[in-house]
Design a protein around this motif. Structure first.
Motif, PDB file in Angstrom:
ATOM      1  N   LEU A 197       0.822  -1.210   0.000  1.00 25.70           N
ATOM      2  CA  LEU A 197       0.000   0.000   0.000  1.00 25.70           C
ATOM      3  C   LEU A 197       0.855   1.260   0.000  1.00 25.70           C
ATOM      4  O   LEU A 197       0.446   2.301  -0.507  1.00 25.70           O
ATOM      5  CB  LEU A 197      -0.931  -0.001   1.215  1.00 25.70           C
ATOM      6  CG  LEU A 197      -2.053  -1.049   1.182  1.00 25.70           C
ATOM      7  CD1 LEU A 197      -2.823  -1.037   2.511  1.00 25.70           C
ATOM      8  CD2 LEU A 197      -2.993  -0.775   0.030  1.00 25.70           C
ATOM      9  N   ILE A 198       2.039   1.166   0.540  1.00 30.34           N
ATOM     10  CA  ILE A 198       2.961   2.309   0.533  1.00 30.34           C
ATOM     11  C   ILE A 198       3.752   2.329  -0.778  1.00 30.34           C
ATOM     12  O   ILE A 198       4.011   3.396  -1.346  1.00 30.34           O
ATOM     13  CB  ILE A 198       3.911   2.232   1.750  1.00 30.34           C
ATOM     14  CG1 ILE A 198       3.107   2.373   3.040  1.00 30.34           C
ATOM     15  CG2 ILE A 198       4.977   3.313   1.677  1.00 30.34           C
ATOM     16  CD1 ILE A 198       3.920   2.107   4.286  1.00 30.34           C
ATOM     17  N   LEU A 199       4.130   1.148  -1.276  1.00 33.46           N
ATOM     18  CA  LEU A 199       4.984   1.043  -2.457  1.00 33.46           C
ATOM     19  C   LEU A 199       4.268   1.490  -3.736  1.00 33.46           C
ATOM     20  O   LEU A 199       4.872   2.169  -4.575  1.00 33.46           O
ATOM     21  CB  LEU A 199       5.472  -0.410  -2.610  1.00 33.46           C
ATOM     22  CG  LEU A 199       6.454  -0.672  -3.734  1.00 33.46           C
ATOM     23  CD1 LEU A 199       7.743   0.106  -3.497  1.00 33.46           C
ATOM     24  CD2 LEU A 199       6.743  -2.155  -3.846  1.00 33.46           C
ATOM     25  N   VAL A 200       3.007   1.161  -3.917  1.00 30.34           N
ATOM     26  CA  VAL A 200       2.272   1.498  -5.149  1.00 30.34           C
ATOM     27  C   VAL A 200       2.173   3.017  -5.342  1.00 30.34           C
ATOM     28  O   VAL A 200       2.473   3.509  -6.442  1.00 30.34           O
ATOM     29  CB  VAL A 200       0.888   0.807  -5.157  1.00 30.34           C
ATOM     30  CG1 VAL A 200       0.024   1.330  -6.295  1.00 30.34           C
ATOM     31  CG2 VAL A 200       1.052  -0.700  -5.253  1.00 30.34           C
ATOM     32  N   PRO A 201       1.778   3.814  -4.356  1.00 28.04           N
ATOM     33  CA  PRO A 201       1.760   5.268  -4.588  1.00 28.04           C
ATOM     34  C   PRO A 201       3.149   5.848  -4.841  1.00 28.04           C
ATOM     35  O   PRO A 201       3.299   6.763  -5.661  1.00 28.04           O
ATOM     36  CB  PRO A 201       1.174   5.842  -3.300  1.00 28.04           C
ATOM     37  CG  PRO A 201       0.482   4.708  -2.642  1.00 28.04           C
ATOM     38  CD  PRO A 201       1.179   3.477  -3.084  1.00 28.04           C
ATOM     39  N   ILE A 202       4.169   5.283  -4.177  1.00 28.23           N
ATOM     40  CA  ILE A 202       5.532   5.775  -4.409  1.00 28.23           C
ATOM     41  C   ILE A 202       5.960   5.468  -5.847  1.00 28.23           C
ATOM     42  O   ILE A 202       6.530   6.331  -6.534  1.00 28.23           O
ATOM     43  CB  ILE A 202       6.511   5.156  -3.378  1.00 28.23           C
ATOM     44  CG1 ILE A 202       6.225   5.722  -1.994  1.00 28.23           C
ATOM     45  CG2 ILE A 202       7.954   5.432  -3.769  1.00 28.23           C
ATOM     46  CD1 ILE A 202       7.020   5.079  -0.880  1.00 28.23           C
ATOM     47  N   LEU A 203       5.664   4.273  -6.329  1.00 24.65           N
ATOM     48  CA  LEU A 203       5.988   3.931  -7.719  1.00 24.65           C
ATOM     49  C   LEU A 203       5.196   4.792  -8.708  1.00 24.65           C
ATOM     50  O   LEU A 203       5.724   5.186  -9.749  1.00 24.65           O
ATOM     51  CB  LEU A 203       5.714   2.444  -7.969  1.00 24.65           C
ATOM     52  CG  LEU A 203       6.709   1.466  -7.322  1.00 24.65           C
ATOM     53  CD1 LEU A 203       6.259   0.030  -7.577  1.00 24.65           C
ATOM     54  CD2 LEU A 203       8.099   1.691  -7.848  1.00 24.65           C
ATOM     55  N   ALA A 204       3.952   5.077  -8.381  1.00 26.54           N
ATOM     56  CA  ALA A 204       3.141   5.936  -9.253  1.00 26.54           C
ATOM     57  C   ALA A 204       3.731   7.339  -9.319  1.00 26.54           C
ATOM     58  O   ALA A 204       3.786   7.957 -10.398  1.00 26.54           O
ATOM     59  CB  ALA A 204       1.697   5.968  -8.764  1.00 26.54           C
ATOM     60  N   ILE A 205       4.185   7.851  -8.196  1.00 23.56           N
ATOM     61  CA  ILE A 205       4.801   9.193  -8.165  1.00 23.56           C
ATOM     62  C   ILE A 205       6.101   9.189  -8.950  1.00 23.56           C
ATOM     63  O   ILE A 205       6.373  10.108  -9.749  1.00 23.56           O
ATOM     64  CB  ILE A 205       5.018   9.652  -6.704  1.00 23.56           C
ATOM     65  CG1 ILE A 205       3.668   9.920  -6.045  1.00 23.56           C
ATOM     66  CG2 ILE A 205       5.899  10.891  -6.652  1.00 23.56           C
ATOM     67  CD1 ILE A 205       3.760  10.174  -4.552  1.00 23.56           C
TER      68      ILE A 205
END
Length: 90
Positions: A5-13
């Motif tokens: 849940l933390i990794l997906v938004p970071i990868l999207a950014i």
């Protein structure tokens, strides 16, 4: 699971920043080549552009082809009589 849940938004950014960087870089490369060419073209137009004769081909083309075909003044072929049949000059 909380890690994803933390990794997906970071990868999207990171992906969004990368895409924006590529787009901005492409525009900058385009300006890098386009602006000098534009300046050279403007200098050319200032120096040479006003002295060049304007070609009115398009206007002449329209004027010629807008006439009906009989009014063009086409000449009929004529037979030409040759007085000298001596071809030794050639």
């Amino acid at each position: 699971m909380p890690f994803l849940l933390i990794l997906v938004p970071i990868l999207a950014i990171i992906l969004a920043i990368t895409v924006m960087g590529v787009l901005i870089g492409s525009v900058m490369i385009l300006f890098k080549f386009a602006i000098p060419l534009l300046v050279i073209w403007l200098i050319y137009r200032l120096i040479v552009g006003h002295n060049k004769p304007r070609h009115h081909y398009h206007e002449q083309h329209q004027a010629y082809y807008s006439q009906p075909s009989d009014s063009r003044g086409r000449k009929e072929a004529r037979d030409v009589k040759v007085d000298d049949d001596n071809w030794s000059d050639f």
